[in-house]
Design a protein around this motif. Structure first.
Motif, PDB file in Angstrom:
ATOM      1  N   GLU A 119       9.735  58.758 -11.739  1.00 47.62           N
ATOM      2  CA  GLU A 119      10.978  58.136 -11.293  1.00 47.62           C
ATOM      3  C   GLU A 119      11.943  59.225 -10.842  1.00 47.62           C
ATOM      4  OE1 GLU A 119      13.858  56.542 -14.271  1.00 47.62           O
ATOM      5  OE2 GLU A 119      12.308  57.006 -15.739  1.00 47.62           O
ATOM      6  N   ASP A 229      16.558  57.183 -13.238  1.00 41.23           N
ATOM      7  CA  ASP A 229      16.725  56.064 -12.306  1.00 41.23           C
ATOM      8  C   ASP A 229      16.664  54.697 -12.982  1.00 41.23           C
ATOM      9  OD1 ASP A 229      16.621  55.331  -9.308  1.00 41.23           O
ATOM     10  OD2 ASP A 229      15.003  54.150 -10.184  1.00 41.23           O
ATOM     11  N   HIS A 230      15.900  54.595 -14.116  1.00 38.51           N
ATOM     12  CA  HIS A 230      15.487  53.272 -14.581  1.00 38.51           C
ATOM     13  C   HIS A 230      16.620  52.346 -14.984  1.00 38.51           C
ATOM     14  CE1 HIS A 230      16.053  54.501 -18.780  1.00 38.51           C
ATOM     15  NE2 HIS A 230      15.407  55.597 -18.498  1.00 38.51           N
ATOM     16  N   CYS A 232      19.775  51.082 -13.709  1.00 36.26           N
ATOM     17  CA  CYS A 232      20.707  51.100 -12.576  1.00 36.26           C
ATOM     18  C   CYS A 232      22.101  50.655 -13.011  1.00 36.26           C
ATOM     19  CB  CYS A 232      20.173  50.295 -11.397  1.00 36.26           C
ATOM     20  SG  CYS A 232      19.918  48.597 -11.770  1.00 36.26           S
ATOM     21  N   THR A 250      12.867  64.506  -8.645  1.00 38.49           N
ATOM     22  CA  THR A 250      11.852  63.531  -9.051  1.00 38.49           C
ATOM     23  C   THR A 250      11.168  63.982 -10.329  1.00 38.49           C
ATOM     24  OG1 THR A 250      11.441  63.103  -6.716  1.00 38.49           O
ATOM     25  CG2 THR A 250       9.793  62.278  -8.258  1.00 38.49           C
ATOM     26  N   SER A 258       1.319  58.253 -18.346  1.00 37.50           N
ATOM     27  CA  SER A 258       2.743  57.992 -18.597  1.00 37.50           C
ATOM     28  C   SER A 258       3.271  59.010 -19.602  1.00 37.50           C
ATOM     29  CB  SER A 258       2.934  56.573 -19.135  1.00 37.50           C
ATOM     30  OG  SER A 258       2.177  56.437 -20.323  1.00 37.50           O
TER      31      SER A 258
END
Ligand SMILES: CC(C)(COP(=O)(O)OP(=O)(O)OC[C@H]1O[C@@H](n2cnc3c(N)ncnc32)[C@H](O)[C@@H]1OP(=O)(O)O)[C@@H](O)C(=O)NCCC(=O)NCCS
Length: 275
Positions: A119, A229-230, A232, A250, A258
């Motif tokens: 992400e 990012d997760h 918002c 990134t 993961s």
């Protein structure tokens, strides 16, 4: 071209700072010193003995390592040194997962070495207004056990040395407590002339926002916070509270599909170089 790759010591710090500046990065003395303490700093020298490349690997137990400060002197760029340095550093990782935050310039190299994007991480800078009355409190030495437990559950790896060091490295270290439980912790530290908020780890978004607001109010001026990012809605809140999006990198990983732990509660790394 032949280079010798080995482990550097803090005596090599001036060479590392010069290399960073060669690539337009600031000379972040305090950050490099911390990396020399917590991680392994690899360096490449050319035949004249000049330091022309670096890569830092910081291990958290057997499950997670973070790779950072991958730098190749511009005059040696595009000759395979970046690949050699990263391959050398990864050979010593011995952890299930290796993570890093990639710049646009670094990403193609990591993709070639098998890293995949997880992400984005977004950098916000500005004066963030939190609650007028802080809801969190300064962390006490005796909070270390609860901070360690929360951090290990979220990061999925033991980070004792980093957390212990945070008590001195941070200008502010706050915890948020509900009843008897610590539900989040966060810190502010100084990087040259910029106050940085991070890490921020908390059981939910509200706790994370409270910590960020309290840390920013305590900092009394412009702060930088890097947010994954997760969430918002947390990012929207930070912008509504006064910060502006400046850039993004990134989060990439290799070794497993993961990250260990519970990424949904990991809101901000301590710094991109340490995760
Ligand atoms: C990123 C960096 C370390 C790459 O170092 P380098 O020595 O030039 O890279 P290499 O020559 O080893 O390249 C390795 C591979 O990646 C590819 N690659 C590297 N940079 C690339 C780019 N910008 N675009 C496309 N491919 C690229 C190369 O083609 C090469 O592929 P190959 O091995 O299959 O031939 C260097 O450009 C640098 O220091 N940049 C500034 C600092 C930075 O952003 N670091 C990354 C931090 S996350």
């Amino acid at each position: 071209m032949t280079w010798g790759i080995g482990v550097l010591t803090v005596d090599d710090l001036p060479g590392c700072l010069a290399l960073a500046q060669d690539r337009g990065w600031p000379a972040e003395d305090g950050k490099w010193r911390l990396l020399f303490e917590l991680g392994t700093v690899f360096g490449a020298r050319n035949t004249r003995g000049e330091l022309v490349g670096t890569a830092v690997l910081t291990r958290y137990g057997n499950s997670l390592s973070v790779l950072s400060m991958v730098l190749v002197a511009a005059r040696h760029g595009g000759q395979g040194l970046g690949r050699r340095l990263v391959t050398h550093a990864l050979a010593g990782a011995r952890t299930r997962t290796v993570a890093l935050f990639a710049t646009e310039s670094g990403r193609p190299l990591y993709e070639k070495l098998g890293f995949t994007a997880v992400e984005a991480l977004h950098t916000y800078i500005g004066t963030i207004s939190g609650h007028p009355e802080p809801r969190s409190r300064p962390a006490l030495p005796e909070d270390i056990t609860a901070i360690r437990a929360l951090d290990a559950a979220i990061v999925g790896a033991p980070r004792e040395a980093l957390l212990q060091r945070l008590f001195l490295f941070a200008t502010q270290l706050q915890v948020l407590q509900h009843d008897n439980d610590i539900v989040g912790y966060g810190a502010v530290w100084r990087n040259l002339d910029q106050l940085m908020i991070g890490p921020v780890l908390a059981t939910d978004r509200h706790a994370a926002a409270t910590l960020i607001g309290d840390l920013a109010s305590g900092a009394d001026g412009s702060v930088r916070v890097d947010l994954l990012d997760h969430d918002c809605r947390l990012r929207e809140w930070v912008q509504d509270a006064g910060a502006t999006l400046r850039s993004s990198t990134t989060l990439m990983i290799s070794g497993s599909p993961s990250l260990p732990g519970d990424r949904s509660r990991w809101y901000s790394p301590m710094m991109q170089a340490l995760g």
